[in-house]
Design an enzyme around this catalytic site. Structure first.
Site, PDB file in Angstrom:
ATOM      1  N   SER A 265     114.821 159.116  52.519  1.00 61.08           N
ATOM      2  CA  SER A 265     114.133 159.688  51.353  1.00 61.08           C
ATOM      3  C   SER A 265     113.288 158.627  50.658  1.00 61.08           C
ATOM      4  O   SER A 265     113.420 157.429  50.934  1.00 61.08           O
ATOM      5  CB  SER A 265     115.165 160.236  50.359  1.00 61.08           C
ATOM      6  OG  SER A 265     115.812 159.146  49.707  1.00 61.08           O
ATOM      7  N   LYS A 266     112.465 159.087  49.719  1.00 62.99           N
ATOM      8  CA  LYS A 266     111.623 158.182  48.938  1.00 62.99           C
ATOM      9  C   LYS A 266     112.496 157.177  48.179  1.00 62.99           C
ATOM     10  O   LYS A 266     112.154 156.009  48.040  1.00 62.99           O
ATOM     11  CB  LYS A 266     110.771 158.997  47.960  1.00 62.99           C
ATOM     12  CG  LYS A 266     109.885 158.121  47.069  1.00 62.99           C
ATOM     13  CD  LYS A 266     109.097 158.955  46.085  1.00 62.99           C
ATOM     14  CE  LYS A 266     108.274 158.103  45.148  1.00 62.99           C
ATOM     15  NZ  LYS A 266     109.064 157.247  44.259  1.00 62.99           N
ATOM     16  N   ARG A 267     113.662 157.637  47.742  1.00 63.86           N
ATOM     17  CA  ARG A 267     114.572 156.763  46.999  1.00 63.86           C
ATOM     18  C   ARG A 267     114.984 155.552  47.830  1.00 63.86           C
ATOM     19  O   ARG A 267     115.093 154.439  47.328  1.00 63.86           O
ATOM     20  CB  ARG A 267     115.809 157.549  46.539  1.00 63.86           C
ATOM     21  CG  ARG A 267     116.393 157.026  45.239  1.00 63.86           C
ATOM     22  CD  ARG A 267     117.495 157.927  44.686  1.00 63.86           C
ATOM     23  NE  ARG A 267     116.976 159.201  44.231  1.00 63.86           N
ATOM     24  CZ  ARG A 267     117.389 160.389  44.705  1.00 63.86           C
ATOM     25  NH1 ARG A 267     118.288 160.457  45.652  1.00 63.86           N
ATOM     26  NH2 ARG A 267     116.884 161.511  44.233  1.00 63.86           N
ATOM     27  N   ASP A 270     112.106 153.158  47.769  1.00 65.97           N
ATOM     28  CA  ASP A 270     111.998 152.480  46.467  1.00 65.97           C
ATOM     29  C   ASP A 270     113.046 151.381  46.342  1.00 65.97           C
ATOM     30  O   ASP A 270     112.772 150.288  45.864  1.00 65.97           O
ATOM     31  CB  ASP A 270     112.189 153.488  45.320  1.00 65.97           C
ATOM     32  CG  ASP A 270     111.030 154.471  45.233  1.00 65.97           C
ATOM     33  OD1 ASP A 270     109.977 154.183  45.844  1.00 65.97           O
ATOM     34  OD2 ASP A 270     111.168 155.518  44.575  1.00 65.97           O
TER      35      ASP A 270
END
Length: 507
Positions: A265-267, A270
């Site tokens: 995921s994007k998380r 990040d």
């Protein structure tokens, strides 16, 4: 594979930036189409208008273009099966939904969202899950329980309704998935999905099947998350009487987090410092910026190569593939069922390979905008020389600045460790003599500077390390960098002397 022409589609929803998993789906569709001399088309599935995000469709098109995955049909491209945005096809879906009601494969449901919420809450209180299905539909407010007159009356009075698929009882839906082999579902475990919404828009399920049929799609290659939808889609083809011509299905494995546990995921990006989107994305509402592979300096061919190997392999030791080689070697039989773990370090490794393969002239061109941004204005031939000297140590175009900035700007500070170790009490005195030597060099080229320097050192009987490291420190600011005499040649005689003088003053 059946004999009809291969036609595949990539059908994203414009609900935000395209995840790299979506790009991989597009890539596998593209490779399959090219391999079999077929068509790769793009369809925008924007039936859910509440989740539509401005700019997302343009982003999808630009991302595909950047990766070299150009559809032959799609929005803005045209084609004989258009329009290719579902919102522009809206008018025709209702007739297909009504057709299913008439044939007894679907029904009108008048239950309000509040009524359904009450049923869910009541089920939760009993630690159960409410499902609108063959077990509950007989007690609910729909055309299966109401009289035909009552149904017509409610529709005529403008009461909102939806159309649900009537899941048959206790039927096994068996399908050979081209990646997973035989997959079997029993309809008693499936709910009556909504096909047509009260706002006059179809749901994904209806629009998807109708469009795939009308666009003559031969193979549906999509992510694993759509596997639970497959039995409904197969039953819809049967209900419409399109079973003869329905596509074959292939469900791709998930791309997993670097830890291997759960979907990427994007998380994760990040947290661990890598992008999960092909291009940078600015959220139109919050203004938040998400990183992109393109802006992070990845080459499209490196990005495509790394995606291709997430869940597919050629059955050989080969790891680097051009697009033509991927097309030649690709097959769905070699796509694995298990999730594929993404490794951000491997992504950099791929980029390094493609970086080193590039001509120095290409890298110099790509380096120019960075130099311009830094306010550096030097001749092309200087840039080319610098690229040739430092590229070995680089993975990205931005590394050229990191590895070679001293060619363009004098150091502002000096590495403390090197100073401590190599800058002795007599160093300034020795460097003054080197300055005099450099002032007298007539042909300022690496070879002749080196020759005069070596002769001088030998005459003096000085150890090379005693002087070369302090000179390098003066020119670069550290003990690392390209060949010392190449540096002297490129920065020029005056600059070389000035930097040594500055180091003597400062240190």
């Amino acid at each position: 594979m059946n004999a009809k022409k291969v036609r595949v589609r990539f059908a994203p929803s414009p609900t935000g930036p395209l995840h790299m998993g979506g790009v991989r789906t597009a890539l596998f569709n593209y490779l399959f189409a090219k391999k079999h001399g077929g068509d790769f088309l793009l369809r925008i599935e924007d039936t859910d208008q509440t989740r539509y995000v401005p700019g997302a469709e343009d982003y999808i098109l630009e991302a595909l273009q950047w990766c070299g995955l150009n559809p032959v049909e799609g929005p803005g491209i045209g084609g004989e099966f258009g329009p290719y945005r579902q919102s522009e096809r809206k008018a025709m879906y209702r007739q297909y939904a009504e057709q299913l009601v008439e044939s007894g494969h679907a029904y009108y449901a008048f239950d309000t969202p509040e009524e359904l919420n009450q049923l869910r809450t009541a089920a939760e209180a009993k630690k159960e899950v409410f499902s609108y299905d063959l077990h509950t539909r007989g007690q609910l407010n729909n055309s299966l329980t109401l009289s035909a007159e009552k149904v017509q009356q409610q529709i005529a009075s403008g009461e909102p309704y939806i159309i649900r698929f009537k899941m048959p009882e206790n039927t096994d839906v068996v399908e050979k998935d081209l990646i997973r082999g035989e997959v079997k579902f029993n309809t008693n475990q499936l709910d009556d999905k909504v096909l047509f919404k009260a706002d006059g828009m179809p749901t994904y399920h209806l629009a998807n099947v109708v469009d795939d049929h009308l666009m003559q799609i031969s193979h549906v290659i999509r992510g694993e998350e759509w596997l639970p939808s497959m039995p409904l889609h197969i039953l819809l083809y049967e209900a419409f009487g399109w079973d003869e011509n329905r596509p074959q299905f292939a469900h791709l494995p998930l791309i997993l987090k670097p830890t291997g546990k759960g979907k990427l995921s994007k998380r994760d990006g990040d947290k661990m410092g890598f992008p999960v989107f092909p291009l940078q994305w600015t959220d139109p509402k919050s203004g938040d910026v998400a990183r992109g592979y393109r802006e992070d300096g990845y080459f499209p061919e490196a990005f495509v190569n790394l995606l291709a190997l997430l869940g597919w392999n050629a059955g050989t030791e080969q790891e680097f593939f051009s697009m033509d080689e991927l097309i030649q070697d690709f097959s769905l039989e070699r796509v694995v069922k298990a999730g594929a773990r993404f490794d951000p370090e491997k992504a950099k490794w791929f980029n390094r390979h493609y970086f080193q393969q590039k001509e120095d002239t290409q890298l110099a061109e790509a380096f120019k905008p960075i130099l311009k941004e830094k306010g550096v204005d030097v001749p092309d031939e200087t840039i080319l020389k610098v690229v040739g000297l430092v590229k070995e140590r680089c993975e990205f175009v931005a590394d050229l600045w990191e590895q070679g900035n001293y060619f363009f700007v004098a150091p502002e500070s000096y590495d403390e460790k090197t100073v401590k170790k190599k800058w002795k009490a007599d160093t300034p005195e020795k460097l003054q003599e080197i300055i005099q030597l450099f002032k007298g060099v007539e042909v300022w080229e690496a070879a002749s500077i080196k020759e005069e320097f070596s002769n001088f050192m030998n005459d003096k009987g000085w150890g090379f390390g005693m002087v070369m490291v302090p000179v390098r420190l003066a020119l670069v600011g550290t003990s690392a960098g390209a060949d010392l005499f190449d540096i002297c040649e490129i920065i020029g005689q005056n600059e070389t002397i000035q930097r040594i003088e500055r180091a003597i003053e400062t240190l």
